[in-house]
Design an enzyme around this catalytic site. Structure first.
Site, PDB file in Angstrom:
ATOM      1  N   LYS A   1     -10.995   3.187  12.362  1.00 52.92           N
ATOM      2  CA  LYS A   1     -11.581   3.878  11.257  1.00 52.92           C
ATOM      3  C   LYS A   1     -12.985   4.314  11.782  1.00 52.92           C
ATOM      4  O   LYS A   1     -13.455   5.414  11.454  1.00 52.92           O
ATOM      5  CB  LYS A   1     -11.730   3.218  10.167  1.00 52.92           C
ATOM      6  CG  LYS A   1     -10.422   2.911   9.416  1.00 52.92           C
ATOM      7  CD  LYS A   1      -9.704   3.534   8.198  1.00 52.92           C
ATOM      8  CE  LYS A   1      -8.652   2.854   7.627  1.00 52.92           C
ATOM      9  NZ  LYS A   1      -7.893   3.982   7.291  1.00 52.92           N
TER      10      LYS A   1
ATOM     11  N   MET B   1       0.949   8.992   5.482  1.00 54.02           N
ATOM     12  CA  MET B   1       0.166   9.260   4.506  1.00 54.02           C
ATOM     13  C   MET B   1      -0.410  10.743   4.620  1.00 54.02           C
ATOM     14  O   MET B   1      -0.308  11.464   3.810  1.00 54.02           O
ATOM     15  CB  MET B   1      -0.898   8.399   3.944  1.00 54.02           C
ATOM     16  CG  MET B   1      -0.493   6.869   3.540  1.00 54.02           C
ATOM     17  SD  MET B   1       0.660   7.130   1.850  1.00 54.02           S
ATOM     18  CE  MET B   1      -0.627   7.562   1.017  1.00 54.02           C
TER      19      MET B   1
ATOM     20  N   VAL C   1      -5.930   7.118   9.071  1.00 55.37           N
ATOM     21  CA  VAL C   1      -5.536   6.417  10.367  1.00 55.37           C
ATOM     22  C   VAL C   1      -5.184   5.212  10.034  1.00 55.37           C
ATOM     23  O   VAL C   1      -5.263   4.821   9.114  1.00 55.37           O
ATOM     24  CB  VAL C   1      -6.569   6.662  11.449  1.00 55.37           C
ATOM     25  CG1 VAL C   1      -6.869   8.139  11.679  1.00 55.37           C
ATOM     26  CG2 VAL C   1      -7.896   6.085  11.000  1.00 55.37           C
TER      27      VAL C   1
ATOM     28  N   HIS D   1      -7.894   7.265  -2.466  1.00 54.70           N
ATOM     29  CA  HIS D   1      -6.705   6.696  -2.366  1.00 54.70           C
ATOM     30  C   HIS D   1      -5.554   7.057  -3.095  1.00 54.70           C
ATOM     31  O   HIS D   1      -5.498   7.071  -4.244  1.00 54.70           O
ATOM     32  CB  HIS D   1      -7.214   5.097  -2.775  1.00 54.70           C
ATOM     33  CG  HIS D   1      -5.884   4.183  -2.743  1.00 54.70           C
ATOM     34  ND1 HIS D   1      -5.645   2.874  -3.544  1.00 54.70           N
ATOM     35  CD2 HIS D   1      -4.921   4.036  -1.587  1.00 54.70           C
ATOM     36  CE1 HIS D   1      -4.630   2.476  -3.093  1.00 54.70           C
ATOM     37  NE2 HIS D   1      -4.166   3.091  -1.926  1.00 54.70           N
TER      38      HIS D   1
ATOM     39  N   ASN E   1      -3.882  -1.473  -7.040  1.00 52.69           N
ATOM     40  CA  ASN E   1      -3.120  -2.482  -6.044  1.00 52.69           C
ATOM     41  C   ASN E   1      -3.376  -3.884  -6.486  1.00 52.69           C
ATOM     42  O   ASN E   1      -2.338  -4.902  -5.974  1.00 52.69           O
ATOM     43  CB  ASN E   1      -3.447  -2.375  -4.286  1.00 52.69           C
ATOM     44  CG  ASN E   1      -2.766  -1.179  -3.958  1.00 52.69           C
ATOM     45  OD1 ASN E   1      -2.026  -0.620  -4.504  1.00 52.69           O
ATOM     46  ND2 ASN E   1      -3.080  -0.547  -2.803  1.00 52.69           N
TER      47      ASN E   1
ATOM     48  N   SER F   1      -6.238   1.516   2.011  1.00 55.16           N
ATOM     49  CA  SER F   1      -5.644   1.087   0.777  1.00 55.16           C
ATOM     50  C   SER F   1      -6.043  -0.551   0.635  1.00 55.16           C
ATOM     51  O   SER F   1      -6.104  -1.056  -0.565  1.00 55.16           O
ATOM     52  CB  SER F   1      -4.175   0.994   0.703  1.00 55.16           C
ATOM     53  OG  SER F   1      -3.530   0.566   2.155  1.00 55.16           O
TER      54      SER F   1
HETATM   55  P1  NAD Z   1       0.626   5.523   9.856  1.00 54.93           P
HETATM   56  O1  NAD Z   1       0.827   4.591  11.026  1.00 54.93           O
HETATM   57  O2  NAD Z   1       2.077   6.289   9.241  1.00 54.93           O
HETATM   58  O3  NAD Z   1      -0.176   6.686  10.360  1.00 54.93           O
HETATM   59  C1  NAD Z   1      -1.422   6.601  10.744  1.00 54.93           C
HETATM   60  C2  NAD Z   1      -1.735   7.857  11.835  1.00 54.93           C
HETATM   61  O4  NAD Z   1      -2.927   7.842  12.264  1.00 54.93           O
HETATM   62  C3  NAD Z   1      -0.916   7.788  13.123  1.00 54.93           C
HETATM   63  O5  NAD Z   1      -0.067   9.146  13.220  1.00 54.93           O
HETATM   64  C4  NAD Z   1      -1.655   7.597  14.288  1.00 54.93           C
HETATM   65  O6  NAD Z   1      -1.176   8.186  15.212  1.00 54.93           O
HETATM   66  C5  NAD Z   1      -3.130   8.175  13.625  1.00 54.93           C
HETATM   67  N1  NAD Z   1      -4.064   7.688  14.268  1.00 54.93           N
HETATM   68  C6  NAD Z   1      -4.494   6.444  14.713  1.00 54.93           C
HETATM   69  N2  NAD Z   1      -5.795   6.492  15.248  1.00 54.93           N
HETATM   70  C7  NAD Z   1      -6.110   7.791  15.131  1.00 54.93           C
HETATM   71  C8  NAD Z   1      -7.254   8.445  15.873  1.00 54.93           C
HETATM   72  N3  NAD Z   1      -8.151   7.724  16.496  1.00 54.93           N
HETATM   73  N4  NAD Z   1      -7.435   9.588  15.591  1.00 54.93           N
HETATM   74  C9  NAD Z   1      -6.524  10.241  15.039  1.00 54.93           C
HETATM   75  N5  NAD Z   1      -5.338   9.755  14.530  1.00 54.93           N
HETATM   76  C10 NAD Z   1      -5.308   8.527  14.748  1.00 54.93           C
HETATM   77  O7  NAD Z   1      -0.112   4.998   8.652  1.00 54.93           O
HETATM   78  P2  NAD Z   1       0.135   5.285   7.029  1.00 54.93           P
HETATM   79  O8  NAD Z   1       1.042   4.432   6.459  1.00 54.93           O
HETATM   80  O9  NAD Z   1      -0.066   6.614   6.838  1.00 54.93           O
HETATM   81  O10 NAD Z   1      -1.566   4.932   6.490  1.00 54.93           O
HETATM   82  C11 NAD Z   1      -2.539   5.409   7.013  1.00 54.93           C
HETATM   83  C12 NAD Z   1      -3.776   5.187   6.141  1.00 54.93           C
HETATM   84  O11 NAD Z   1      -3.435   5.239   4.566  1.00 54.93           O
HETATM   85  C13 NAD Z   1      -3.978   3.459   6.096  1.00 54.93           C
HETATM   86  O12 NAD Z   1      -5.461   3.306   5.951  1.00 54.93           O
HETATM   87  C14 NAD Z   1      -3.378   2.976   5.022  1.00 54.93           C
HETATM   88  O13 NAD Z   1      -3.929   1.963   4.484  1.00 54.93           O
HETATM   89  C15 NAD Z   1      -3.517   4.016   3.965  1.00 54.93           C
HETATM   90  N6  NAD Z   1      -2.397   4.000   2.866  1.00 54.93           N
HETATM   91  C16 NAD Z   1      -1.174   3.653   3.196  1.00 54.93           C
HETATM   92  C17 NAD Z   1      -0.295   3.626   2.086  1.00 54.93           C
HETATM   93  C18 NAD Z   1       1.155   3.441   2.426  1.00 54.93           C
HETATM   94  O14 NAD Z   1       2.049   3.194   1.416  1.00 54.93           O
HETATM   95  N7  NAD Z   1       1.519   3.563   3.553  1.00 54.93           N
HETATM   96  C19 NAD Z   1      -0.517   4.150   0.922  1.00 54.93           C
HETATM   97  C20 NAD Z   1      -1.987   4.405   0.645  1.00 54.93           C
HETATM   98  C21 NAD Z   1      -2.831   4.219   1.550  1.00 54.93           C
END
Ligand code: NAD
Length: 735
Positions: free
Chosen positions: A421, A338, A414, A464, A514, A443
């Site tokens: 978080k 994301m 993240v 979001h 959602n 999400s």
């Molecule tokens: P992802 O696992 O692809 O990416 C998360 C990233 O955060 C990773 O690159 C990780 O290295 C990094 N990270 C973790 N801890 C960290 C820290 N302490 N400092 C800096 N970076 C850190 O996950 P994603 O799918 O991109 O989801 C991220 C967020 O977006 C979540 O909260 C998720 O619920 C939300 N979200 C996801 C979607 C989806 O379809 N995947 C849709 C809407 C919202």
């Protein structure tokens, strides 16, 4: 002449130029005043013997986006008023006459005896393109921004000012139908190759090109006004026609599932019109147009996809007293799936981005995603290498939170873990000043809970996104208990800058979108466990108007994610909050069979390694047990279940105060998760059916399929009082 929207002048060769340039507007639109002035221009061209022909062009950056849709809404209001005052017959006649005016005006232009030419740069769509189709000659600029097309279908209408007839007389019938069904916007070269326009020229030359053509062709008439005119695909009733029309009906069904009366009207108007001389054909088109304009589909789609969407984009929910944010630099923490997408759309909007991850490699990887996306654009001819360099220069990857200093807004994306978080929130707040706004892209985690770990809860808000970020238009902005107006204004200014559409909702599990779409998935899962053949479930979803069936959709969003949400819901709200059949299905899919969805090529479908079409996984039958015979399945009820479960959830979010404005519920449902666009969105779906009928349907479904379909208190009250969501919202606005 008394012109305010056009400039009119004639040169010494007798070629007039009408330059359309509406004062106080960035884009030309067709209004009653514009129509009146065009009428005067035609008369002046005819009356002045020295004038041989006339070029119509635009004084703006673009030609025109078409008719002012609120003008069409006004026609509907007039109809209702007249029907009340003077009866249905008078109202219908007046409606027909009024809705035909543009078509008659264009016919007057093309038969006035002197030729017209359109010189087009930028977009020329809908009623504006129909104007140019009535001109004997069309030249378009070779610019990347130039597009012609008839996108009316996207708001539940169809080209009613001659478009269906002229396009079908210029192009092969199949291509003409396709273009109108899809509302395609055609680029200059394909437009010329398919016969929609005559010439492509550099922007600076289009007007001269049109003038030269008029000088050389003072007697020009339209092909269909010439003796011996032949249709590009031959006669309708001919061996060639028989190759076209039966498949055309099939394509219409495939593309629309018969949900869009406007698409059906295109098919009928072209089929009937091509068998008639042009004037009669135009009259047939007008009849269909008047009919379509009065459908609830057109009214709902115009309201949600045009009027409400514009209002939301312009900041309908923005606190007016907060001055515009001077947004320059945005921090994004978490450069994963994301975060990388958010970085791209932010940099694309011209903003500076600091992209943080746990180590520089991860941050660089996130930036590389932007490189890939712009490179794809370059391959398609939509961007230049210089654009890529400039965009990438705006993204600074880093593993050091100190780089966030000076950011106006920081968005975290993240891992979906409250502990992670909380650490990130603390680290960001230590690095930025007290004015920086913090947005979370979570999400599922309630924003108010996350904000509790913040030192500055007023600055804390949910932003979001939906995936894939670069494609999805919706952003859900979530207010936590203590979120302040400045944070809201900043979030909305940001969403506007990245050219997406915001809805503002209050905090709750799953927020708005959602929750509704989760119900769609669950209903698909439960149907499967009832033994309904999966292909029928998928077909029912599409027939109901959803872009994909619930099983396909779950494969896209990941089945393990669905299981994770079910488990979290059970842990937090107790076992009665979830459906055991759904839990069983998802657990077996993920934990027993390792089927996670498209991402590992194994979901409800199998995705062949070397590409090729996906196929439903045969193993589903073993998880489910028995399968119902298809003839025992009521397809109509499947469709009802799939839509009602979402609309009912929307009504619940409204009652709970999560969504507070029906416009947001509707727009959010269409652009967020593709809820049957013809309905106008989740709450319009209920309003159009009427609360009483909707409640009755819910009760019927509850009896057959369980408590989850029980209507909520709000709906039951509305069913009694006859209230509607929009009616109540209007009253609230007046009060
Ligand atoms: P992802 O696992 O692809 O990416 C998360 C990233 O955060 C990773 O690159 C990780 O290295 C990094 N990270 C973790 N801890 C960290 C820290 N302490 N400092 C800096 N970076 C850190 O996950 P994603 O799918 O991109 O989801 C991220 C967020 O977006 C979540 O909260 C998720 O619920 C939300 N979200 C996801 C979607 C989806 O379809 N995947 C849709 C809407 C919202």
């Amino acid at each position: 002449m008394n012109l305010t929207n056009f400039r009119f002048e004639a040169d010494s060769d007798g070629i007039a130029t009408a330059t359309w340039d509406m004062p106080g507007r960035s884009m030309n639109v067709i209004t009653p005043e514009v129509m009146g002035e065009l009428d005067q221009i035609i008369d002046a061209v005819v009356a002045d013997e020295a004038i041989k022909g006339c070029v119509i062009t635009s004084g703006k950056e673009s030609f025109s986006g078409g008719a002012d849709l609120t003008m069409l809404q006004g026609l509907r209001d007039l109809y209702v008023k007249l029907a009340k005052e003077k009866g249905e017959q008078v109202a219908l006649q007046s409606f027909f006459d009024e809705s035909r005016k543009l078509s008659l005006l264009y016919r007057k232009l093309e038969t006035c005896g002197k030729p017209f030419a359109a010189a087009i740069h930028g977009v020329c769509l809908g009623g504006a393109f129909e104007l140019s189709l009535a001109c004997q000659y069309r030249v378009v600029s070779d610019d990347a921004s130039t597009r012609v097309g008839l996108p009316e279908i996207k708001v539940g209408l169809f080209p009613g000012a001659g478009g269906t007839q002229r396009v079908a007389r210029l192009m092969q019938t199949g291509d003409a139908l396709q273009m109108m069904f899809k509302g395609e916007q055609v680029k200059p070269l394909p437009a010329r190759n398919s016969g929609l326009v005559h010439a492509v020229a550099p922007r600076a030359d289009i007007v001269q090109n049109a003038r030269d053509w008029l000088k050389a062709n003072p007697q020009a008439t339209q092909p269909w006004d010439q003796k011996g005119f032949k249709l590009p695909s031959g006669k309708v009733h001919s061996p060639a026609g028989m190759q076209i029309w039966p498949p055309a009906s099939a394509i219409y069904r495939r593309e629309t599932n018969d949900n869009y009366p406007a698409a059906r009207a295109i098919l009928s108007a072209v089929y009937e019109g091509l068998q008639l001389p042009i004037d009669l054909a135009l009259k047939v088109e007008s009849r269909y147009f008047a009919k379509i304009l009065r459908t609830k589909e057109a009214a709902s789609m115009i309201r949600s996809l045009f009027v409400s969407m514009q209002e939301l984009n312009k900041g309908a929910r923005r606190p007016a007293e907060v001055p515009p944010s001077k947004l320059k630099k945005v921090g994004i923490v978490g450069a994963g799936f994301m975060g990388a997408g958010i970085a791209y759309v932010t940099a694309l909007a011209g903003l500076d981005v600091v992209l943080i991850d746990r180590d520089i490699e991860a941050a660089e990887k996130g930036k590389a995603y932007s490189h890939k996306l712009v490179s794809d654009q370059i391959m398609k001819g939509r961007a230049k290498t210089a654009d890529r360099d400039a965009l990438l220069a705006r993204i600074t990857p880093s593993a050091d939170y100190a780089a966030l200093k000076g950011c106006d807004l920081v968005i975290e994306a993240v891992f979906e873990d409250p502990k992670v978080k909380a650490e990130v929130i603390a680290a960001v707040e230590a690095a930025v000043g007290p004015k920086t706004i913090f947005g979370s892209n979570t999400s599922t985690l309630p924003i108010t809970g996350l904000a509790q770990t913040s030192q500055r809860p007023k600055n804390f808000i949910g932003i979001h996104f939906f995936s894939p970020v670069e494609k999805m238009l919706l952003v859900e902005v979530i207010m936590a208990k203590k979120t302040g107006d400045k944070a809201l204004a900043m979030a909305l200014d940001y969403v506007r800058a990245i050219k997406k559409t915001p809805i503002v909702v209050n905090d709750a599990r799953g927020f708005y979108a959602n929750r509704c779409v989760g119900n769609y998935l669950r209903e698909g899962h439960l149907m499967l466990m009832e033994g309904i053949p999966p292909a029928m479930i998928e077909a029912a979803g599409k027939q109901a108007g959803m872009p994909v069936g619930p099983l396909s959709l779950n494969d896209e969003v990941a089945i393990d994610l669905a299981l994770k949400i079910v488990k979290a819901t059970k842990a937090q709200l107790g076992p009665e909050a979830i459906d055991p059949a759904q839990e069983k299905l998802l657990t077996e899919m993920v934990e027993t069979h390792g089927r996670l969805g498209r991402k590992n090529r194994k979901g409800f479908y199998d995705y062949p390694e070397g590409g090729g079409p996906k196929r439903l996984w045969p193993g589903l039958a073993d998880i489910v047990g028995g399968r119902l015979a298809p003839e025992l399945v009521d397809m109509e009820e499947l469709q009802q279940r799939l839509l009602v479960t979402q609309a009912l959830e929307a009504a619940k979010t409204y009652e709970e105060g999560v969504v507070t404005d029906p416009r947001e519920a509707d727009v959010g449902s269409i652009i967020g998760f593709g809820f049957a666009p013809y309905s106008g969105g989740t709450l319009s779906f209920i309003d159009n059916m009427g609360a009483a009928a909707f409640v009755k349907l819910c009760e019927k479904l509850a009896k057959r399929h369980g408590e989850r379909f029980k209507p909520n208190r709000l709906l039951k009250r509305m069913a009694k009082t006859g209230e509607s969501f929009y009616g109540a919202a209007e009253k609230k606005a007046v009060a």
